[in-house]
Motif scaffolding. Structure first.
Motif, PDB file in Angstrom:
ATOM      1  N   SER A   1       0.822  -1.215   0.000  1.00  0.00           N
ATOM      2  CA  SER A   1       0.000   0.000   0.000  1.00  0.00           C
ATOM      3  C   SER A   1       0.853   1.261   0.000  1.00  0.00           C
ATOM      4  O   SER A   1       0.353   2.335  -0.288  1.00  0.00           O
ATOM      5  CB  SER A   1      -0.895   0.007   1.241  1.00  0.00           C
TER       6      SER A   1
ATOM      7  N   ARG B   1      -6.505  -4.345   2.687  1.00  0.00           N
ATOM      8  CA  ARG B   1      -7.873  -4.195   3.194  1.00  0.00           C
ATOM      9  C   ARG B   1      -8.894  -4.137   2.056  1.00  0.00           C
ATOM     10  O   ARG B   1     -10.101  -4.183   2.313  1.00  0.00           O
ATOM     11  CB  ARG B   1      -7.972  -2.937   4.057  1.00  0.00           C
TER      12      ARG B   1
ATOM     13  N   ALA C   1       3.721 -14.070   8.350  1.00  0.00           N
ATOM     14  CA  ALA C   1       4.774 -13.517   9.209  1.00  0.00           C
ATOM     15  C   ALA C   1       4.164 -13.081  10.532  1.00  0.00           C
ATOM     16  O   ALA C   1       3.596 -12.006  10.653  1.00  0.00           O
ATOM     17  CB  ALA C   1       5.444 -12.329   8.524  1.00  0.00           C
TER      18      ALA C   1
ATOM     19  N   THR D   1      11.455 -13.052  15.357  1.00  0.00           N
ATOM     20  CA  THR D   1      11.997 -12.205  16.416  1.00  0.00           C
ATOM     21  C   THR D   1      12.563 -10.947  15.755  1.00  0.00           C
ATOM     22  O   THR D   1      12.314 -10.700  14.578  1.00  0.00           O
ATOM     23  CB  THR D   1      13.036 -12.980  17.261  1.00  0.00           C
TER      24      THR D   1
END
Ligand SMILES: NC(=O)c1ccc[n+]([C@@H]2O[C@H](COP(=O)([O-])OP(=O)(O)OC[C@H]3O[C@@H](n4cnc5c(N)ncnc54)[C@H](O)[C@@H]3O)[C@@H](O)[C@H]2O)c1
Length: 328
Positions: A38, A65, A126, A180
């Motif tokens: 985006s 979205r 992720a 992490t």
């Protein structure tokens, strides 16, 4: 990885830090790669991240979205690496609904699109170690209770669980990696909105002192982005990953003070200053964290390969060369 040759791959968040590094490796492996991003200002997307491969990827500037766009974009793909996200913990507290829309609601609608138009797609999500909250024990393994300390952690948890649910119920072959702290070329270094290490690197390159919050004793683990990309690519191809959640991590656990020292060494000079934790950060801080990555090592054979000193040196060199493309 030869298995990616000829595969039709979609990466959401593909102009961001990890997505662009993944795209580079997939292109090198012979995949046909489409990036969705985006480019919302203040997030991590940066077209310069793919400057060297821009003629070998398709770029679609669109928001995850937008369910109709996503339904069109997931059609015909072999794999989707689902990396688009609102990644700032502080922003998730200031604008919780935006975080909910991107990290949870949009994830659900992407999965619905897959269910409707491409149920045989493989998905890798992720996720984040943030959803464990303040560790009850260390190293944190996948059986550790989840107790997010901020809105971002809750929404990422929902995003992750939707993927697992769709895998269990509808056979959409999804898995999640709980990343992490990841660092390397392409990370956002404008300010401390996403990660403190980004602004440390920027200030070091600018020859200015950087701030270490607290007494510097806090423990963390870090993965170089090349190692993170290895894990994503392994997870995308290995059937043993389907329906599963894996921690990433590193055997090199460091205090923030030690990390600052390593960064200064990597940069050939610099200065770190200990300062009290800002209150807004302290409230959502998780304290010491390092992850147990024995599960992914045992199941998929993943292990980090880039040592922290070497990885930091490579990262500083990158930003010295390309500062103008990342400072604003
Ligand atoms: N970098 C880390 O240390 C870390 C740690 C844990 C988890 N993660 C997760 O890994 C993923 C990638 O993180 P990153 O470090 O590359 O961050 P990043 O901000 O560089 O990349 C995320 C990308 O998503 C894009 N994006 C955000 N909202 C979007 C939307 N609504 N529609 C389309 N694109 C949108 C951004 O423009 C950006 O390019 C994120 O989901 C993040 O939660 C990263």
């Amino acid at each position: 990885m030869q298995q990616y040759a000829g595969k039709n791959v979609l990466i959401t968040g593909g102009l961001g830090f990890i997505g662009s590094n993944l795209a580079r490796r997939l292109v090198a492996a012979g995949a046909r790669v489409t990036l969705v991003d985006s480019l919302i200002p203040e997030y991590g997307g940066n077209p310069f991240n793919v400057h060297d491969i821009e003629d070998r990827v398709e770029i679609n500037v669109c928001d995850v979205r937008d369910r109709y766009a996503m339904e069109y974009l997931v059609r015909g793909r072999d794999l989707l690496f689902n990396l688009a996200g609102q990644t700032s913990h502080l922003d998730s507290m200031d604008r919780p609904e935006t975080d909910l829309e991107i990290n949870a609601a949009a994830q659900l609608s992407i999965l619905e699109s897959c269910r409707r138009v491409n149920p045989s797609i493989r998905l890798v999500f992720a996720s984040t170690r943030q959803l464990y909250g303040r560790p009850e024990y260390l190293p944190v393994d996948e059986k550790h209770p989840v107790r997010p300390v901020d809105v971002n952690g809750i929404n990422k948890l929902a995003g992750e669980y939707y993927h697992l649910l769709y895998s269990d119920l509808y056979g959409i072959r999804a898995c999640a990696l709980r990343l992490t702290n990841t660092y390397g070329p392409g990370m956002r270094v404008v300010d401390a909105r996403q990660t403190f290490l980004g602004i440390w690197i920027r200030l070091l390159v600018e020859g200015k002192p950087f701030q270490v919050y607290g007494d510097g004793a806090q423990l963390r683990d870090f993965n170089h982005v090349d190692d993170c990309v290895d894990a994503l690519m392994m997870a995308g191809m290995d059937e043993r990953a389907v329906g599963r959640v894996f921690n990433l991590g590193s055997s090199e656990v460091v205090s923030l003070a030690r990390l600052a020292e390593l960064l200064i060494q990597a940069g050939g000079g610099g200065e770190a200053k200990l300062v009290p934790f800002p209150a807004a950060r302290k409230a959502i801080d998780i304290g010491d964290y390092y992850g147990d990555y024995a599960l992914i090592r045992g199941e998929l054979g993943w292990e980090p390969r880039v040592g922290l000193a070497e990885g930091l040196a490579r990262t500083v060199a990158y930003y010295r060369q390309h500062a103008a493309r990342y400072w604003s």
